[in-house]
Motif scaffolding. Structure first.
Motif, PDB file in Angstrom:
ATOM      1  N   VAL A 175       0.867  -1.189   0.000  1.00  0.00           N
ATOM      2  CA  VAL A 175       0.000   0.000   0.000  1.00  0.00           C
ATOM      3  C   VAL A 175       0.896   1.229   0.000  1.00  0.00           C
ATOM      4  O   VAL A 175       1.675   1.431   0.949  1.00  0.00           O
ATOM      5  N   ALA A 221       0.937   5.537   2.361  1.00  0.00           N
ATOM      6  CA  ALA A 221       0.232   4.852   3.452  1.00  0.00           C
ATOM      7  C   ALA A 221       0.574   5.382   4.841  1.00  0.00           C
ATOM      8  O   ALA A 221       0.195   4.758   5.829  1.00  0.00           O
ATOM      9  N   ALA A 224      -4.539   0.387   4.552  1.00  0.00           N
ATOM     10  CA  ALA A 224      -3.626  -0.562   5.212  1.00  0.00           C
ATOM     11  C   ALA A 224      -4.271  -1.116   6.479  1.00  0.00           C
ATOM     12  O   ALA A 224      -4.223  -2.325   6.745  1.00  0.00           O
ATOM     13  N   VAL A 273       0.854  -6.300   5.389  1.00  0.00           N
ATOM     14  CA  VAL A 273       0.914  -5.087   4.560  1.00  0.00           C
ATOM     15  C   VAL A 273       2.284  -4.425   4.653  1.00  0.00           C
ATOM     16  O   VAL A 273       2.820  -4.277   5.755  1.00  0.00           O
ATOM     17  N   LEU A 304       3.748  -0.821   4.100  1.00  0.00           N
ATOM     18  CA  LEU A 304       3.338   0.575   3.920  1.00  0.00           C
ATOM     19  C   LEU A 304       4.494   1.358   3.305  1.00  0.00           C
ATOM     20  O   LEU A 304       5.642   1.194   3.739  1.00  0.00           O
ATOM     21  N   ARG A 333       3.383   2.556  10.963  1.00  0.00           N
ATOM     22  CA  ARG A 333       3.656   1.116  11.063  1.00  0.00           C
ATOM     23  C   ARG A 333       3.442   0.631  12.497  1.00  0.00           C
ATOM     24  O   ARG A 333       2.780  -0.387  12.733  1.00  0.00           O
ATOM     25  N   ALA A 384       2.366  -5.299   9.955  1.00  0.00           N
ATOM     26  CA  ALA A 384       2.744  -4.158   9.105  1.00  0.00           C
ATOM     27  C   ALA A 384       4.254  -4.044   8.980  1.00  0.00           C
ATOM     28  O   ALA A 384       4.991  -4.173   9.955  1.00  0.00           O
TER      29      ALA A 384
END
Ligand code: NAD
Length: 247
Positions: free
Chosen positions: A12, A15, A24, A34, A36, A48, A55
């Protein structure tokens, strides 16, 4: 509804705040991992940390072509592959036909059109090989109704929509869907910075309120799900009813 995103790996971009961060968050809530991406390492790391162990974070600048291949390679290394691409970044600077020099167009096209083409080039072939993938680009309601004083954004995002539609048709048989989501006015920090008094903006919308980025994120997560396999080549407005055309 279980969106069946557990174990899926999403990249993503844009983000660290606003709509990208909300996408996200929604993907992680559905069990995806994900990565970011944004430019500023400090804000990115804060984002994050707010999302927990599913993440990862990568600093990259989508206005720099060389950064895009590196970013995709590093995201693949972090997650073991990319099943989902949510392509997003900040918008180009405002201006009219008269105030915007020809020289301003290449940078705007790089940020809001070519960066997504490059991310698709770098991620879609592996999605096709695996027989499953999702691309969702965040564009703007300006694709339906160009917005005054945003000539760079209007131009780049219309071009991106044409690219995505063409790509969608080419890869549909391989299990890869390609869509865009067109935000109207959503209550992000960026919108508050640009407009200040958002109450006035909200009162002009049919629903009388700004969009909630978290709702927007969940709509994108749905488009990334296996259930959304029959939605492709679509450009979906999420605008509280503000665009008045029939299409
Ligand atoms: P935002 O400014 O809150 O978030 C933009 C994100 O993109 C941030 O994480 C920023 O760090 C990142 N970013 C910016 N430039 C980048 C670059 N060169 N490389 C990598 N990352 C970069 O914006 P938002 O309100 O969430 O909007 C997201 C997108 O949706 C923008 O393109 C915006 O123009 C568009 N949009 C937003 C609205 C709205 O109401 N919020 C309406 C229409 C269109």
């Amino acid at each position: 509804m279980d969106l069946q995103l557990k174990g899926k790996r999403a990249l993503v971009t844009g983000a660290s705040s606003g709509l990208g961060l909300a996408c996200a968050k929604a993907l992680i809530a559905e069990g995806a991992t994900v990565t970011l991406v944004a430019r500023g390492a400090a804000r990115l790391e804060k984002a994050r940390a707010s999302l927990g162990p599913q993440a990862h974070a990568l600093a990259a600048d989508l206005s720099t072509p060389a950064d895009i291949d590196r970013m995709v390679r590093e995201a693949e290394a972090l997650m073991g592959g990319i099943d989902i691409l949510v392509a997003n970044a900040g918008g180009p600077p405002p201006g009219s036909f008269e105030s915007t020099a020809v020289e301003a167009y290449p940078a705007a096209l790089q940020l809001s059109l070519i960066s997504t083409v490059a991310m698709c080039k770098a991620t879609v072939p592996a999605m096709r090989e695996r027989g499953w993938g999702r691309v969702v680009a965040i564009t703007s309601i300006a694709v339906r109704e160009p917005i005054a004083q945003l000539i760079l954004s209007n131009t780049a995002r219309a071009g991106l929509t044409g690219f995505l539609k063409t790509l969608a048709t080419e890869v549909a048989a391989d299990g890869v869907t390609v869509n865009s989501v067109q935000p109207g006015l959503h209550a992000t920090d960026r919108l508050r910075e640009v407009f200040g008094d958002t109450d006035k903006l909200a009162s002009g919308l049919p629903v009388r309120k700004l969009g909630d980025p978290e709702d927007f994120g969940r709509i994108v997560a749905f488009l990334c799900s296996p259930t959304a396999c029959f939605i492709t080549g679509s450009a979906i407005p999420v605008d509280g009813g503000s665009s008045r055309g029939l299409q």
